[in-house]
Design a protein around this motif. Structure first.
Motif, short mmCIF file in Angstrom:
data_model
loop_
_atom_site.label_atom_id
_atom_site.label_comp_id
_atom_site.label_asym_id
_atom_site.label_seq_id
_atom_site.Cartn_x
_atom_site.Cartn_y
_atom_site.Cartn_z
N PRO A 274 0.79 -1.17 0.05
CA PRO A 274 0.01 0.06 -0.14
C PRO A 274 0.80 1.27 0.04
N GLU A 275 2.24 1.23 0.76
CA GLU A 275 3.03 2.46 0.60
C GLU A 275 3.09 2.95 -0.96
N VAL A 276 3.48 1.85 -1.81
CA VAL A 276 3.69 2.19 -3.26
C VAL A 276 2.43 3.12 -3.59
N TYR A 277 1.00 2.80 -3.31
CA TYR A 277 -0.07 3.42 -3.67
C TYR A 277 -0.19 4.74 -2.57
N ILE A 278 0.32 4.80 -1.60
CA ILE A 278 0.34 6.03 -0.73
C ILE A 278 1.22 7.25 -1.49
N VAL A 279 2.25 6.57 -2.18
CA VAL A 279 3.09 7.47 -3.05
C VAL A 279 2.67 7.93 -4.31
N ALA A 280 2.10 6.62 -4.97
CA ALA A 280 1.46 7.01 -6.35
C ALA A 280 0.09 7.89 -6.38
#
Lengths: 143, 627
Positions: free
Chosen positions: B255-261
């Motif tokens: 989810p961190e990837v999407y928190i950034v994306a």
């Protein structure tokens, strides 16, 4: 200027509005919740059962039911939940189209349309979960 | 008789000076502090990557020791994820979300200030590890058993564990603040279906942080118990399970990837309509895609664990979910393309960065489903193919949209436009440099070069690709430097921005550049998804009361509105500047250093200070709050 006294006047919410709101939220959240349940329960159940001695017997069971059968039943129920959410959202959409062009109606129509789209997406995601159940041995470990 | 603006100024203005810098609760000042601080960390993380690239330029180099290299790649990842990308988007959100939704501040201004100070203290805490030569050295994922005391006896993993807990408090508080602000503080009439897509992106980010970050915090706490108190959560020799860490970490980490994306996608969705001179095509589809991606992002964490020996059924669920992400992401891309194709493109620097984002993210997106296939993942796991993939995804989705924002939104912050010629030089240097740096890494991965190695033997055919990659990294750095110079020089000789240099569609363009402390003379009533295009009265200064404007001039006030339809519900009295968020952060910092060095006296002193700080924070001051 709209005064604080006007701003703080509580709105009256009718029973019909409350039930419509519940239906709209079910339409939007039903599919995602079903898919979430599948991911969290089905995938993890396989992992947990396969670690707890099932590998030795070659078969994992829940209360005497093979885990594959349980997972197929679970996926079927959750897929039905997505379908139900989509139908509810669709019915809301049809009824709201006749409700006029007020700001609230437009927002509710938008939510109903969103519910239909989301239910299709997550219904698809949930039903895909059946494919590996047919193709793979539940407790086979990856190399 | 004082004008409305003068009366509001007297209520909202904070006296300039160091004391205000420490005590401010103004979302704009806090936003700027977030942006500046996270940019400093971006530069630090970038310097770490340049040192690593220099080390890998050729076979057998010894610019840094293996131990230093481990610390560099670990701190590079930690910095870019925790100290740059997340807080940079928090900074943009802090500054622009209240402006875009037409309110006067965030819902919890002191929590907002506290979040910033904790982030700064957490960053200093993590970087202070270099002073004792014991920076985190087990990667940004900090896998046990490597991170257990047996294999990492120094303070390295303790700095990591306490640091992420420290920053986790900051991020969680900030996320809660965003959620409440977005759901309860929108201008009257801004129903959910009229909310700007950037605000949806920030909401998606905040929801993900609230649900994902506790897993990392719990894991870091458990690791501290293992390392300091002899627990065995992750110690296989005593019945623990290192794979448990991987589950907990990646349930946060993906989810961190999407928190950034997702905020990056939101930025792109904010810029494309304005710079294409038409409303966004498929608003509903984009919003749903953002929210669906946020949810699906929670179902794919196992694809980071394909090589751990989990049952194939578990892997197949993760693989299917990974494929699913393509659908909402693809929907957004087609909506963006349709908007651009049917609009009239304004090919200024922000748009170039948006186009660069599209190209780079599509390449990263294509290698994503490839890695989502279990057999392929087994082939390229832990190779430079993965490094190339996630840099295409993360730099594409975060860095390029951020630089677009620097050129598009910073004029609102500073009142000065940045130079176009320097902007274009910066873009082309960054775009060319990035592709030179990371595209060859796909080939290196397929040739078998593993990640996280500090050197390699000659004769494996890796040298030319590594040389090109290093050259590209330095060209990318030059591009970043050009923008930095451009920003500094624009403060002196930049053209005045005016209220709305881009003919924007959303409410932030209705106020001055920079905005006054109270944001808007009157809180506007919104009647459109593109208020600045459809409500001409917003361009003529404050919306008058008979047009729906709310002045709220009798105090430090803003409006609370309903979640769905943004109908006014309450007048909220907002707090004034406060020293307590800073004081509480200082006390917590003492506590964390005490825990790090095992000094329970210092820890107790910090805990006592924290209790006193909280008492001061919540001590009744006579400020009222209507609900």
């Amino acid at each position: 200027v709209t005064g604080p006294e006007q701003a703080t006047t509580p709105e009256r919410v009718t029973r019909a509005e409350t039930s419509q709101s519940i239906l709209l939220w079910f339409g939007i959240l039903g599919g995602p919740l079903a898919w979430t349940a599948e991911i969290l329960v089905a995938a993890d159940l396989a992992e947990v059962l396969c670690y707890s001695g099932a590998e030795a017997s070659g078969r994992a069971q829940i209360y005497g039911v093979d885990v594959e059968v349980f997972l197929v039943a679970l996926t079927a129920v959750l897929t039905l939940m997505c379908v139900a959410a989509g139908i509810v959202a669709g019915r809301c959409l049809l009824s709201l189209r006749a409700a006029g062009d007020a700001t609230t109606s437009r927002r509710a129509t938008w939510m109903a349309r969103a519910g239909v789209l989301v239910s299709i997406l997550f219904g698809l995601a949930t039903v895909i979960g059946l494919i590996p159940l047919y193709l793979l041995e539940t407790c086979t470990s990856s190399p | 008789v004082a004008t409305l603006a003068e009366r509001l100024e007297s209520v909202w203005r904070e006296r300039p000076g160091l004391a205000t810098w420490l005590t401010t609760v103004d979302h704009k000042k806090i936003g700027v502090k977030y942006i500046y601080t996270s940019f400093v960390f971006f530069v630090l993380g970038g310097i770490e990557s340049l040192i690593m690239r220099a080390q890998l330029t050729d076979a057998g180099l010894n610019l840094v020791t293996p131990e230093a290299y481990n610390q560099l790649f670990s701190m590079h990842g930690i910095t870019m994820m925790f100290l740059f990308a997340m807080p940079m988007f928090s900074g943009f959100g802090n500054y622009f979300v209240p402006l875009m939704i037409g309110t006067r501040d965030m819902a919890f201004p002191r929590l907002n200030a506290f979040g910033y100070w904790l982030f700064l203290a957490g960053g200093i805490f993590l970087y202070s590890s270099f002073l004792v030569g014991q920076a985190p050295n087990d990667g940004w994922f900090n896998y046990p058993p490597q991170a257990l005391r047996l294999f990492t006896p120094g303070l390295n993993a303790d700095f990591y564990s306490l640091g992420v807990i420290f920053i986790g408090i900051s991020s969680t508080g900030g996320a809660i603040n965003f959620i409440v602000t977005i759901l309860k503080m929108r201008a009257p009439g801004m129903t959910l279906n009229r909310m700007p897509i950037f605000v949806w992106g920030e909401l998606a980010m905040a929801l993900q942080i609230v649900f994902a970050l506790p897993f990392l915090t719990a894991a870091a706490g458990m690791l501290m118990l293992d390392r300091r108190f002899g627990f065995h959560f992750f110690d296989a020799a005593d019945g623990g399970d290192p794979v448990l860490w991987q589950h907990l970490f990646w349930f946060f980490g993906h989810p961190e990837v999407y928190i950034v994306a997702l905020p990056g996608f939101g930025i792109v969705s904010a810029l494309i309509p304005t710079l294409s001179r038409r409303p966004m095509v498929g608003y509903t589809y984009i919003v749903l895609a953002e929210m669906a991606t946020a949810l699906i992002g929670f179902g794919v964490w196992v694809h980071h664990m394909f090589a751990t020996g989990l049952p194939t059924l578990t892997l197949s669920f993760a693989s299917a979910a990974s494929m699913m992400v393509v659908i909402p992401t693809g929907v957004q891309f087609f909506a963006w393309l349709a908007t651009m194709i049917t609009g009239k493109l304004v090919l200024k620097t922000p748009m170039l960065f948006v186009l660069g984002f599209i190209v780079i993210f599509v390449i990263g997106g294509l290698t994503g489903p490839i890695l989502g296939l279990v057999p392929v993942d087994h082939q390229v796991h832990d190779t430079y193919f993965v490094v190339a993939h996630f840099h295409y995804v993360l730099v594409g989705s975060a860095v390029f949209p951020m630089f677009a924002v620097f050129y598009y939104w910073l004029p609102k912050v500073t009142g000065r436009l940045m130079n176009e010629r320097r902007g274009k030089w910066s873009f082309w240097a960054m775009f060319a440099g990035f592709n030179l740096a990371f595209f060859p890494q796909h080939i290196l991965g397929l040739l078998g070069m593993p990640r996280r190695i500090y050197t390699y033997e000659s004769g494996l055919g890796w040298e030319p690709y590594n040389l090109v990659s290093t050259i590209g990294a330095f060209i990318f750095a030059v591009g970043v430097l050009i923008t930095l110079v451009n920003y500094i020089r624009s403060q002196r000789d930049g053209a005045p921005a005016g209220n709305d240099p881009w003919d924007g569609e959303t409410l932030e363009w209705a106020t001055t550049s920079p905005p006054p402390p109270y944001n808007f003379e009157t809180i506007p009533t919104v009647r459109s998804r593109n208020p600045m295009w459809d409500q001409p009265e917003l361009r003529d200064g404050a919306q008058s009361p008979d047009q729906g404007g709310h002045a709220l001039e009798s105090g430090h006030q803003t409006l609370a509105t309903s979640v769905l339809d943004a109908t006014p519900q309450a007048v909220v009295h907002m707090p004034h500047a406060s020293p307590w968020p800073f004081a509480l952060t200082v006390a917590l910092t003492v506590l964390f250093y005490g825990a790090l060095f095992g000094s329970w006296i210092v820890t107790a002193f910090g805990a006592l200070g924290s209790v006193l700080g909280l008492m001061g924070w919540f001590w009744p001051t006579g400020e009222t709050q209507e609900t």
